[in-house]
Enzyme design. Structure first.
Site, PDB file in Angstrom:
ATOM      1  N   ASP A 135       7.800  20.516 -29.766  1.00  0.00           N
ATOM      2  CA  ASP A 135       6.796  21.547 -30.090  1.00  0.00           C
ATOM      3  C   ASP A 135       5.987  21.137 -31.323  1.00  0.00           C
ATOM      4  O   ASP A 135       6.541  20.583 -32.280  1.00  0.00           O
ATOM      5  CB  ASP A 135       7.483  22.897 -30.406  1.00  0.00           C
ATOM      6  CG  ASP A 135       8.289  23.406 -29.216  1.00  0.00           C
ATOM      7  OD1 ASP A 135       7.938  23.074 -28.073  1.00  0.00           O
ATOM      8  OD2 ASP A 135       9.297  24.115 -29.453  1.00  0.00           O
ATOM      9  N   GLU A 176      17.578  30.371 -28.489  1.00  0.00           N
ATOM     10  CA  GLU A 176      16.862  31.501 -27.861  1.00  0.00           C
ATOM     11  C   GLU A 176      17.744  32.202 -26.822  1.00  0.00           C
ATOM     12  O   GLU A 176      18.041  33.390 -26.941  1.00  0.00           O
ATOM     13  CB  GLU A 176      15.571  30.978 -27.202  1.00  0.00           C
ATOM     14  CG  GLU A 176      14.528  30.530 -28.211  1.00  0.00           C
ATOM     15  CD  GLU A 176      13.646  29.373 -27.724  1.00  0.00           C
ATOM     16  OE1 GLU A 176      14.055  28.602 -26.844  1.00  0.00           O
ATOM     17  OE2 GLU A 176      12.529  29.251 -28.266  1.00  0.00           O
ATOM     18  N   GLU A 186      16.031  25.297 -34.554  1.00  0.00           N
ATOM     19  CA  GLU A 186      15.115  24.672 -33.598  1.00  0.00           C
ATOM     20  C   GLU A 186      14.200  23.678 -34.296  1.00  0.00           C
ATOM     21  O   GLU A 186      13.664  22.760 -33.691  1.00  0.00           O
ATOM     22  CB  GLU A 186      14.290  25.751 -32.889  1.00  0.00           C
ATOM     23  CG  GLU A 186      13.366  25.198 -31.824  1.00  0.00           C
ATOM     24  CD  GLU A 186      12.641  26.288 -31.051  1.00  0.00           C
ATOM     25  OE1 GLU A 186      13.321  27.061 -30.351  1.00  0.00           O
ATOM     26  OE2 GLU A 186      11.402  26.358 -31.168  1.00  0.00           O
ATOM     27  N   GLU A 187      14.009  23.907 -35.612  1.00  0.00           N
ATOM     28  CA  GLU A 187      13.056  23.056 -36.358  1.00  0.00           C
ATOM     29  C   GLU A 187      13.710  21.836 -36.981  1.00  0.00           C
ATOM     30  O   GLU A 187      13.054  21.074 -37.683  1.00  0.00           O
ATOM     31  CB  GLU A 187      12.364  23.895 -37.439  1.00  0.00           C
ATOM     32  CG  GLU A 187      11.594  25.098 -36.915  1.00  0.00           C
ATOM     33  CD  GLU A 187      10.603  24.770 -35.804  1.00  0.00           C
ATOM     34  OE1 GLU A 187      10.382  25.617 -34.934  1.00  0.00           O
ATOM     35  OE2 GLU A 187      10.061  23.627 -35.802  1.00  0.00           O
ATOM     36  N   ASP A 190       6.257  27.700 -39.294  1.00  0.00           N
ATOM     37  CA  ASP A 190       7.573  27.320 -38.729  1.00  0.00           C
ATOM     38  C   ASP A 190       8.435  26.711 -39.830  1.00  0.00           C
ATOM     39  O   ASP A 190       9.602  27.048 -40.024  1.00  0.00           O
ATOM     40  CB  ASP A 190       7.394  26.243 -37.635  1.00  0.00           C
ATOM     41  CG  ASP A 190       6.986  26.807 -36.291  1.00  0.00           C
ATOM     42  OD1 ASP A 190       6.214  26.136 -35.586  1.00  0.00           O
ATOM     43  OD2 ASP A 190       7.442  27.918 -35.949  1.00  0.00           O
ATOM     44  N   ASP A 231      16.116  30.178 -34.399  1.00  0.00           N
ATOM     45  CA  ASP A 231      14.727  29.776 -34.146  1.00  0.00           C
ATOM     46  C   ASP A 231      13.917  30.525 -35.199  1.00  0.00           C
ATOM     47  O   ASP A 231      13.638  31.712 -35.036  1.00  0.00           O
ATOM     48  CB  ASP A 231      14.314  30.164 -32.714  1.00  0.00           C
ATOM     49  CG  ASP A 231      12.890  29.721 -32.409  1.00  0.00           C
ATOM     50  OD1 ASP A 231      12.463  29.880 -31.253  1.00  0.00           O
ATOM     51  OD2 ASP A 231      12.217  29.214 -33.333  1.00  0.00           O
ATOM     52  N   LEU A 264      10.897  30.775 -36.264  1.00  0.00           N
ATOM     53  CA  LEU A 264       9.666  31.492 -35.931  1.00  0.00           C
ATOM     54  C   LEU A 264       9.254  31.108 -34.511  1.00  0.00           C
ATOM     55  O   LEU A 264       8.586  30.108 -34.276  1.00  0.00           O
ATOM     56  CB  LEU A 264       8.559  31.130 -36.935  1.00  0.00           C
ATOM     57  CG  LEU A 264       7.562  32.234 -37.263  1.00  0.00           C
ATOM     58  CD1 LEU A 264       8.236  33.547 -37.598  1.00  0.00           C
ATOM     59  CD2 LEU A 264       6.669  31.827 -38.422  1.00  0.00           C
ATOM     60  N   ASP A 265       9.701  31.940 -33.554  1.00  0.00           N
ATOM     61  CA  ASP A 265       9.403  31.634 -32.152  1.00  0.00           C
ATOM     62  C   ASP A 265       8.019  32.188 -31.784  1.00  0.00           C
ATOM     63  O   ASP A 265       7.632  33.265 -32.232  1.00  0.00           O
ATOM     64  CB  ASP A 265      10.462  32.275 -31.252  1.00  0.00           C
ATOM     65  CG  ASP A 265      10.160  31.989 -29.795  1.00  0.00           C
ATOM     66  OD1 ASP A 265      10.556  30.925 -29.303  1.00  0.00           O
ATOM     67  OD2 ASP A 265       9.454  32.822 -29.176  1.00  0.00           O
TER      68      ASP A 265
HETATM   69  P1  P6P Z   1       4.391  29.018 -22.085  1.00  0.00           P
HETATM   70  C1  P6P Z   1       6.686  29.971 -27.356  1.00  0.00           C
HETATM   71  O1  P6P Z   1       6.393  28.596 -27.481  1.00  0.00           O
HETATM   72  C2  P6P Z   1       7.840  30.099 -26.396  1.00  0.00           C
HETATM   73  O2  P6P Z   1       8.935  29.388 -26.862  1.00  0.00           O
HETATM   74  C3  P6P Z   1       8.183  31.563 -26.177  1.00  0.00           C
HETATM   75  O3  P6P Z   1       7.969  32.331 -27.314  1.00  0.00           O
HETATM   76  C4  P6P Z   1       7.268  31.981 -25.041  1.00  0.00           C
HETATM   77  O4  P6P Z   1       7.831  33.003 -24.236  1.00  0.00           O
HETATM   78  C5  P6P Z   1       7.128  30.691 -24.240  1.00  0.00           C
HETATM   79  O5  P6P Z   1       7.424  29.609 -25.120  1.00  0.00           O
HETATM   80  C6  P6P Z   1       5.715  30.535 -23.744  1.00  0.00           C
HETATM   81  O6  P6P Z   1       5.683  29.342 -22.994  1.00  0.00           O
HETATM   82  O7  P6P Z   1       4.769  27.739 -21.366  1.00  0.00           O
HETATM   83  O8  P6P Z   1       4.255  30.201 -21.144  1.00  0.00           O
HETATM   84  O9  P6P Z   1       3.240  28.888 -23.026  1.00  0.00           O
END
Ligand code: P6P
Length: 332
Positions: free
Chosen positions: A70, A278, A99-100, A76, A118, A120-121
């Protein structure tokens, strides 16, 4: 045995709530409560930084990538530092996996707990002011206190979690967590600097008519049966709701009912979402609220992780909806 769920008045502070539940963890001698307080404190600092994001230079990409590939946003990295520092100072956690970060970070050799986070998701939504979140899990260490922390301490099944939660930085900031005695939501009152109980004993409806999925991936789903399930959602005229920020989508479905789906795709053959950062946390919360969380075949919480950044398909939410999804997949 199901402990009696203590009736706690709306508006009670997080600190008083934790203390009133401390009796359930006599062996923790306050360490567990300290750990929850450390996480809450760090979230208040992160919340303040998110709220200023448009005004100071902390938006946008940092130019680096995390282990999962990512693009790391500046926030983050800031959030990761805030949570790690708070847990280091608090002393209750022996290590953190994030995650980071590529691998575990040792915090306090005498700490009793492992934190998986995680920080900052959904951070790519920061720049467009869409809700984002922090997701965390707490496990008891398997190794002896004072001895080196091991990778086995960090790679535990979701069933071993002693706590899990998320912070949703949205129109209001909320901390939602479970310690295995149900799910409670606290709303942050910034003028007091306190989280106040606002959503006691959250229960997710067994059925609802909302489904959350990125249908842009429809031509690359690798699990047979997903299309059958999605077609059924359309026949039933369900509402498609997908924010693209996991915590926001899960929170809405937790409160209103619904299912969130992130299947395996050609680009992410093992799924996109991480077990340790997650899926396990959210599965513990949703199951404690009466819902279900699966990879399409097995319970998320029973997946035996073999690596810190391992990914999984994730189908999570209202129990009857997840069951129907599993039936659709298992037809093939
Ligand atoms: P996509 C954000 O990167 C994430 O980890 C989640 O928060 C979110 O639901 C998903 O990925 C979005 O992924 O492939 O739909 O952009």
């Amino acid at each position: 045995m199901e402990a009696s769920r203590i009736a706690i008045p709306i508006g009670v502070t997080l600190d008083r709530f934790i203390r009133s539940n401390e009796s359930q963890y006599p062996q923790s001698v306050g360490d567990f409560s300290q750990l929850l307080r450390d996480i809450a404190l760090a979230s208040k600092v992160v919340n303040r930084e998110i709220n200023k994001a448009g005004l100071i230079d902390i938006m946008g990409s940092s130019g680096s990538h995390n282990t999962g590939g990512d693009d790391q946003q500046k926030l983050d990295i800031l959030a990761d530092i805030r949570f790690s520092r708070a847990l280091l100072k608090g002393g209750a956690a022996c290590a953190i996996i994030s995650e980071e970060a590529d691998s575990m970070s040792i915090l306090n050799i005498n700490g009793k707990y492992i934190v998986a986070i995680d920080p900052l998701d959904g951070s790519s939504n920061i720049d467009v002011n869409v809700s984002i979140g922090t997701i965390f899990s707490v496990y008891k260490r398997l190794s002896n206190i004072g001895e080196p922390v091991t990778i086995e301490d960090c790679l535990q099944c979701g069933t071993e979690q002693v706590a899990a939660g998320y912070i949703l930085y949205g129109s209001s900031t909320m901390l939602v967590f479970t310690t295995g005695q149900g799910v409670n939501g606290f709303t942050y009152e910034a003028t007091l600097g306190e989280y106040l109980l606002s959503h006691p004993n959250i229960i997710i409806k067994p059925e609802a008519n909302t489904y959350s999925i990125n249908e842009g991936n429809s031509n690359s789903f690798v699990q047979e049966g997903i299309h059958d399930y999605l077609n059924e959602c359309k026949v039933e005229q369900f509402a498609g709701r997908y924010i693209g920020s996991l915590v926001a989508d899960i929170h809405r479905n937790l409160l209103k009912g619904g299912i969130y789906l992130y299947p395996a795709t050609r680009n992410n053959p093992d799924g996109k979402l991480r077990i340790m950062f997650e899926a396990n946390s959210l599965a513990f919360i949703v199951e404690q609220a009466g819902g279900k969380a699966s990879d399409g075949i097995q319970r998320i919480l029973e997946i035996v992780p073999t690596s810190i950044h391992q990914k999984t398909p994730l189908f999570i939410g209202s129990s009857e909806m997840v069951k129907k999804l599993e039936l659709a997949l298992n037809k093939y």
